[in-house]
Write a protein that holds these residues in place. Structure first.
Motif, PDB file in Angstrom:
ATOM      1  N   UNK A   1      69.487  17.106 -57.435  1.00 44.84           N
ATOM      2  CA  UNK A   1      68.212  16.651 -57.992  1.00 44.84           C
ATOM      3  C   UNK A   1      68.450  15.452 -58.914  1.00 44.84           C
ATOM      4  N   UNK A   2      67.725  14.375 -58.634  1.00 41.75           N
ATOM      5  CA  UNK A   2      67.717  13.226 -59.536  1.00 41.75           C
ATOM      6  C   UNK A   2      66.344  13.194 -60.195  1.00 41.75           C
ATOM      7  N   UNK A   3      66.300  13.490 -61.491  1.00 38.03           N
ATOM      8  CA  UNK A   3      65.038  13.533 -62.220  1.00 38.03           C
ATOM      9  C   UNK A   3      65.108  12.564 -63.387  1.00 38.03           C
ATOM     10  N   UNK A   4      64.170  11.638 -63.461  1.00 39.41           N
ATOM     11  CA  UNK A   4      64.198  10.652 -64.538  1.00 39.41           C
ATOM     12  C   UNK A   4      62.818  10.063 -64.767  1.00 39.41           C
ATOM     13  N   UNK A   5      62.674   9.390 -65.889  1.00 38.33           N
ATOM     14  CA  UNK A   5      61.447   8.680 -66.234  1.00 38.33           C
ATOM     15  C   UNK A   5      61.779   7.211 -66.421  1.00 38.33           C
ATOM     16  N   UNK A   6      60.973   6.334 -65.822  1.00 41.42           N
ATOM     17  CA  UNK A   6      61.127   4.895 -65.990  1.00 41.42           C
ATOM     18  C   UNK A   6      59.830   4.327 -66.544  1.00 41.42           C
ATOM     19  N   UNK A   7      59.959   3.362 -67.431  1.00 44.90           N
ATOM     20  CA  UNK A   7      58.797   2.647 -67.938  1.00 44.90           C
ATOM     21  C   UNK A   7      58.794   1.237 -67.382  1.00 44.90           C
ATOM     22  N   UNK A   8      57.656   0.821 -66.834  1.00 46.30           N
ATOM     23  CA  UNK A   8      57.449  -0.579 -66.477  1.00 46.30           C
ATOM     24  C   UNK A   8      56.852  -1.260 -67.699  1.00 46.30           C
ATOM     25  N   UNK A   9      57.586  -2.207 -68.280  1.00 43.22           N
ATOM     26  CA  UNK A   9      57.180  -2.744 -69.569  1.00 43.22           C
ATOM     27  C   UNK A   9      57.648  -4.185 -69.750  1.00 43.22           C
ATOM     28  N   UNK A  10      56.889  -5.026 -70.452  1.00 44.36           N
ATOM     29  CA  UNK A  10      57.393  -6.353 -70.824  1.00 44.36           C
ATOM     30  C   UNK A  10      58.571  -6.194 -71.786  1.00 44.36           C
ATOM     31  N   UNK A  11      59.663  -6.927 -71.518  1.00 47.19           N
ATOM     32  CA  UNK A  11      60.898  -6.749 -72.289  1.00 47.19           C
ATOM     33  C   UNK A  11      61.504  -8.093 -72.663  1.00 47.19           C
ATOM     34  N   UNK A  12      61.726  -8.367 -73.963  1.00 41.84           N
ATOM     35  CA  UNK A  12      62.446  -9.589 -74.355  1.00 41.84           C
ATOM     36  C   UNK A  12      63.927  -9.455 -73.993  1.00 41.84           C
ATOM     37  N   UNK A  13      64.469 -10.494 -73.332  1.00 35.86           N
ATOM     38  CA  UNK A  13      65.861 -10.475 -72.887  1.00 35.86           C
ATOM     39  C   UNK A  13      66.507 -11.830 -73.137  1.00 35.86           C
ATOM     40  N   UNK A  14      67.838 -11.829 -73.195  1.00 31.92           N
ATOM     41  CA  UNK A  14      68.603 -13.073 -73.147  1.00 31.92           C
ATOM     42  C   UNK A  14      68.895 -13.361 -71.681  1.00 31.92           C
ATOM     43  N   UNK A  15      68.438 -14.502 -71.198  1.00 36.34           N
ATOM     44  CA  UNK A  15      68.543 -14.804 -69.771  1.00 36.34           C
ATOM     45  C   UNK A  15      68.997 -16.246 -69.596  1.00 36.34           C
ATOM     46  N   UNK A  16      70.169 -16.414 -68.978  1.00 38.65           N
ATOM     47  CA  UNK A  16      70.704 -17.747 -68.682  1.00 38.65           C
ATOM     48  C   UNK A  16      70.720 -18.633 -69.929  1.00 38.65           C
ATOM     49  N   UNK A  17      71.131 -18.047 -71.068  1.00 39.18           N
ATOM     50  CA  UNK A  17      71.265 -18.809 -72.291  1.00 39.18           C
ATOM     51  C   UNK A  17      69.974 -19.051 -73.049  1.00 39.18           C
ATOM     52  N   UNK A  18      68.897 -18.391 -72.659  1.00 40.17           N
ATOM     53  CA  UNK A  18      67.627 -18.562 -73.361  1.00 40.17           C
ATOM     54  C   UNK A  18      66.922 -17.225 -73.475  1.00 40.17           C
ATOM     55  N   UNK A  19      65.958 -17.165 -74.380  1.00 42.64           N
ATOM     56  CA  UNK A  19      65.180 -15.954 -74.552  1.00 42.64           C
ATOM     57  C   UNK A  19      63.984 -15.988 -73.617  1.00 42.64           C
TER      58      UNK A  19
END
Length: 235
Positions: A1-19
């Protein structure tokens, strides 16, 4: 059994040297890689923290449309639980992403995607068990004002491509192999970009790449290639 919760959410990230603020599953880009085996039960609750409706599509999995329902809408602030059993003869690399009519392209382009690996008894044979395995998620992106660039009328007609070509969310990463044999699971999670993958330089006197699987799972016989070409959504 694989049981989990995921949230789809806007997320600030560091991406390719920029925010940048992307749409993510579980706060990561790409989303978490799920690993299961045939006959496993998957129970995943998707919590929608987006400002618009969304849903989830299990791309490539032969499961009931009552579970994988493209017409299902999960409103902002609400959740939905997906539950299914992995088919007994299935093996391969699959993925999950939104499939809400009219919002598939912008939500996928903005970062909502993740891989699902179905392992099988064949993964235990010595040639595969002893290989060094890596999952490579190929995804392009364009940013505008620190967020994914919106679709233009031409993007809707031709498919949207971005100037940032990323592997597992990183720009021009380096993979340092620890073993002589690599097993690469490849996923083209781009909206419209096609990829042609080659080894540079190729091994002398040997086929550069040996394909052992495709969208439908493992092949009956391996196929040697000088290059691997991946269309959007192809594995």
């Amino acid at each position: 059994l694989l049981s989990l919760k995921l949230s789809a959410t806007p997320t600030p990230l560091a991406l390719a040297g920029q925010r940048a603020t992307l749409l993510t599953y579980g706060g990561s880009f790409p989303g978490p890689t799920l690993r299961v085996r045939p006959r496993d039960t998957v129970r995943l609750t998707l919590e929608n923290r987006l400002p618009e409706p969304t849903n989830l599509h299990w791309h490539g999995l032969p499961i009931s449309p009552k579970v994988d329902d493209p017409f299902l809408e999960i409103p902002p602030g609400e959740s939905w639980t997906y539950e299914f059993t992995v088919p007994k003869e299935l093996a391969g690399t699959f993925w999950y992403h939104p499939h809400l009519h009219g919002r598939v392209a912008p939500q996928l382009f903005a970062g909502l995607l993740g891989a699902l690996v179905v392992e099988s008894s064949l993964d235990a044979i010595p040639e595969l068990r002893e290989a060094e395995e890596h999952l490579l998620v190929l995804k392009d992106l364009a940013l505008q004002g620190g967020r994914p660039a919106p679709h233009t009328p031409m993007d809707w007609m031709n498919g949207k491509e971005g100037d940032l070509v990323l592997v597992n969310g990183a720009l021009r990463p380096t993979l340092v192999a620890q073993k002589a044999t690599l097993r690469l699971r490849l996923l083209n999670a781009s909206n419209a970009r096609r990829y042609r993958l080659v080894l540079d330089p190729p091994p002398p006197g040997e086929p550069a790449l040996i394909q052992i699987g495709a969208d439908a799972g493992l092949l009956d016989q391996p196929i040697a290639h000088d290059a691997i070409e991946l269309a959007p959504a192809q594995r």
